[in-house]
Design an enzyme around this catalytic site. Structure first.
Site, PDB file in Angstrom:
ATOM      1  N   GLY A  70       0.823  -1.206   0.000  1.00  0.00           N
ATOM      2  CA  GLY A  70       0.000   0.000   0.000  1.00  0.00           C
ATOM      3  C   GLY A  70       0.859   1.258   0.000  1.00  0.00           C
ATOM      4  CB  THR A  71       4.100   1.964   1.670  1.00  0.00           C
ATOM      5  OG1 THR A  71       3.620   1.724   3.002  1.00  0.00           O
ATOM      6  CG2 THR A  71       5.156   3.055   1.675  1.00  0.00           C
ATOM      7  CG  ASN A 148      -3.809   4.465   9.963  1.00  0.00           C
ATOM      8  OD1 ASN A 148      -4.138   5.459   9.309  1.00  0.00           O
ATOM      9  ND2 ASN A 148      -2.683   4.402  10.647  1.00  0.00           N
ATOM     10  CD  GLN A 176      -6.301   0.185   8.351  1.00  0.00           C
ATOM     11  OE1 GLN A 176      -7.113  -0.667   8.685  1.00  0.00           O
ATOM     12  NE2 GLN A 176      -5.003   0.042   8.597  1.00  0.00           N
ATOM     13  CB  SER A 196      -2.575  -2.636   1.566  1.00  0.00           C
ATOM     14  OG  SER A 196      -1.583  -3.501   2.071  1.00  0.00           O
ATOM     15  CG  HIS A 198      -0.746  -6.297   5.088  1.00  0.00           C
ATOM     16  ND1 HIS A 198      -0.654  -5.969   6.415  1.00  0.00           N
ATOM     17  CD2 HIS A 198      -0.285  -5.225   4.413  1.00  0.00           C
ATOM     18  CE1 HIS A 198      -0.158  -4.741   6.528  1.00  0.00           C
ATOM     19  NE2 HIS A 198       0.072  -4.267   5.330  1.00  0.00           N
ATOM     20  CB  THR A 234       9.385 -10.509 -12.191  1.00  0.00           C
ATOM     21  OG1 THR A 234      10.341 -10.387 -13.250  1.00  0.00           O
ATOM     22  CG2 THR A 234       8.620 -11.812 -12.334  1.00  0.00           C
ATOM     23  CB  CYS A 321       3.225   2.501  10.651  1.00  0.00           C
ATOM     24  SG  CYS A 321       2.119   1.534   9.643  1.00  0.00           S
TER      25      CYS A 321
HETATM   26  N1  PLP Z   1      -2.432   3.348   4.391  1.00  0.00           N
HETATM   27  C1  PLP Z   1      -3.013   3.052   5.559  1.00  0.00           C
HETATM   28  C2  PLP Z   1      -4.219   3.818   5.988  1.00  0.00           C
HETATM   29  C3  PLP Z   1      -2.500   2.028   6.355  1.00  0.00           C
HETATM   30  O1  PLP Z   1      -3.095   1.747   7.512  1.00  0.00           O
HETATM   31  C4  PLP Z   1      -1.361   1.321   5.895  1.00  0.00           C
HETATM   32  C5  PLP Z   1      -0.767   0.248   6.716  1.00  0.00           C
HETATM   33  O2  PLP Z   1      -0.464   0.396   7.889  1.00  0.00           O
HETATM   34  C6  PLP Z   1      -0.799   1.679   4.674  1.00  0.00           C
HETATM   35  C7  PLP Z   1      -1.359   2.692   3.941  1.00  0.00           C
HETATM   36  C8  PLP Z   1       0.426   0.998   4.144  1.00  0.00           C
HETATM   37  O3  PLP Z   1       0.136  -0.245   3.572  1.00  0.00           O
HETATM   38  P1  PLP Z   1       1.316  -1.326   3.457  1.00  0.00           P
HETATM   39  O4  PLP Z   1       1.521  -1.863   4.839  1.00  0.00           O
HETATM   40  O5  PLP Z   1       0.784  -2.352   2.507  1.00  0.00           O
HETATM   41  O6  PLP Z   1       2.503  -0.631   2.928  1.00  0.00           O
END
Ligand code: PLP
Length: 380
Positions: A70-71, A148, A176, A196, A198, A234, A321
């Site tokens: 997601g980042t 989040n 989220q 994302s 996960h 890839t 995080c």
């Molecule tokens: N955006 C939000 C709102 C999140 O809560 C998170 C994860 O903590 C992310 C982005 C980042 O996603 P990823 O962990 O897949 O990099």
């Protein structure tokens, strides 16, 4: 058995997702870019996953760009879109995840001003703050669909409408929200949307950026030209297959999961209301069905977290995080939560498999931990 109540940090891999992934960690192994039968086999799997991820948010498969997380998708949205926009500020809410805040700061360092959108005491972006940013010529707007930390849901459709009318490009981080509330890319009216895997019982290390194809984006990674040149490298076939399966399950089970989680959250909140010095933050806002952020007076959240961990309950303080950080989270600070409550804040995020017994056990453990900590007994 330890109880996991930190589903906004990550979710356990669904056993059905794992099953779907296993062949791609074993007997099925072609490079999806290869024209031969081995390549075709993985390409078909990626195509199916792309359809499933797109379907989760009502988009077309060609709108999905798979990324490494997601980042990365948030970075691609902000840095990639800004690269093709005329000079002018970007407008970003103060409560975004660091994976949006940091690319915004990078743009600022490169000469593009950032206008920070304010939130009210319940964590909702103030529309007048967006209007002011648009009046100052904001070219790109990023507002998350659900936070989040607090679970607060933004009226992204309304904000996007205003921004589009002013000619701005709009991004929303739906990491989220997806899998917990309905997410409809066309109805939101945004140009870019981040996902994302996960956070919805898929594997870690795979994300997606859903995009309006008319919008030009500059890739972060260049090389072999995968993902229509927007993300060379890839493909993570097993991860993408897992993401697709998790997305399909989330779409099928959304209503039942959400109702179950909401009932648990309400049970949790009833229990929290009975504890002294505990306040549910953003209680007046529309929130994700699974998330409670509670301010706790008279304790430090890290200490409380460790006491709960010893009792077998995993929760988070502020953003997962950012563990180890002792100042109030930027989200709670932006909401104006008094520091004495924010410094003791804990986030409890239930999941689709959390039980009533988990919630009741947690409430008892919290009451016990608060009692000991406030009496200064723990660690003595
Ligand atoms: N955006 C939000 C709102 C999140 O809560 C998170 C994860 O903590 C992310 C982005 C980042 O996603 P990823 O962990 O897949 O990099």
């Amino acid at each position: 058995m330890p109880v996991y109540l930190d589903h906004n940090a990550t979710t356990p891999l669904d056993a059905r997702v794992r099953e779907a992934m296993l062949p791609y960690l074993g007997e099925i192994y072609g490079n999806p870019a290869s024209p031969h039968r081995f390549g075709r086999a993985t390409r078909m799997a990626v195509d199916e996953a792309r359809e499933r991820v797109a379907a989760l948010v009502g988009a077309a498969p060609q709108q999905v760009v798979f990324t490494g997380c997601g980042t990365e998708a948030n970075n691609l949205a902000l840095l990639g879109a800004a690269a093709h926009l005329p000079p002018g500020p970007v407008a970003v809410s103060r409560i975004e995840h660091p994976s949006v805040l940091e690319p915004a700061r990078r743009l600022e360092a490169r000469g593009r001003p950032v206008l920070w959108l304010e939130v009210d005491g319940e964590g909702r972006v103030r529309p007048e703050s967006l209007d002011a940013a648009l009046a100052q010529g904001a070219r790109l707007v990023s507002v998350m669909l659900a936070n989040n930390e607090t679970g607060v849901i933004q009226d992204v459709a309304a904000l996007a409408r205003r921004a589009r009318e002013a000619g701005a490009v709009v991004h929303t981080d739906a990491v989220q929200a997806a899998g917990k509330i309905p997410v409809d890319f066309p109805a939101l009216g945004v140009h870019l949307l981040t996902l994302s895997a996960h956070k919805l019982h898929g594997p870690q290390g795979v994300g997606a950026l859903v995009r309006d194809r008319a919008l030009e984006l500059e890739p972060l990674l260049v090389g072999g030209g995968q993902e229509e040149g927007l993300r060379s490298g890839t493909l993570n076939v097993a991860g993408i297959v897992g993401f697709g399966t998790a997305a399909a399950l989330a779409a099928d089970e959304l209503a039942t999961r959400a109702a179950r989680m909401r009932a648990l959250r309400e049970r949790l909140e009833r229990g929290l209301a009975r504890l002294d010095g505990v306040r549910i933050l953003a209680a007046g806002a529309e929130r994700l069905p699974n998330t409670v952020m509670a301010g706790v007076a008279g304790v430090e959240s890290e200490t409380l977290l460790m006491a709960l961990d010893r009792a077998g309950y995993a929760v988070s303080s502020g953003s997962a995080c950012h563990t180890g950080k002792t100042e109030p989270s930027h989200v709670l600070a932006a909401m104006g939560v008094p520091p004495e409550l924010a410094l003791g804040s804990i986030r409890v995020s239930v999941g689709k498999d959390t039980t009533e017994a988990d919630v009741d056990g947690f409430l008892a453990a919290l009451a016990g931990a608060l009692d000991s900590l406030r009496r200064g007994a723990v660690g003595a």
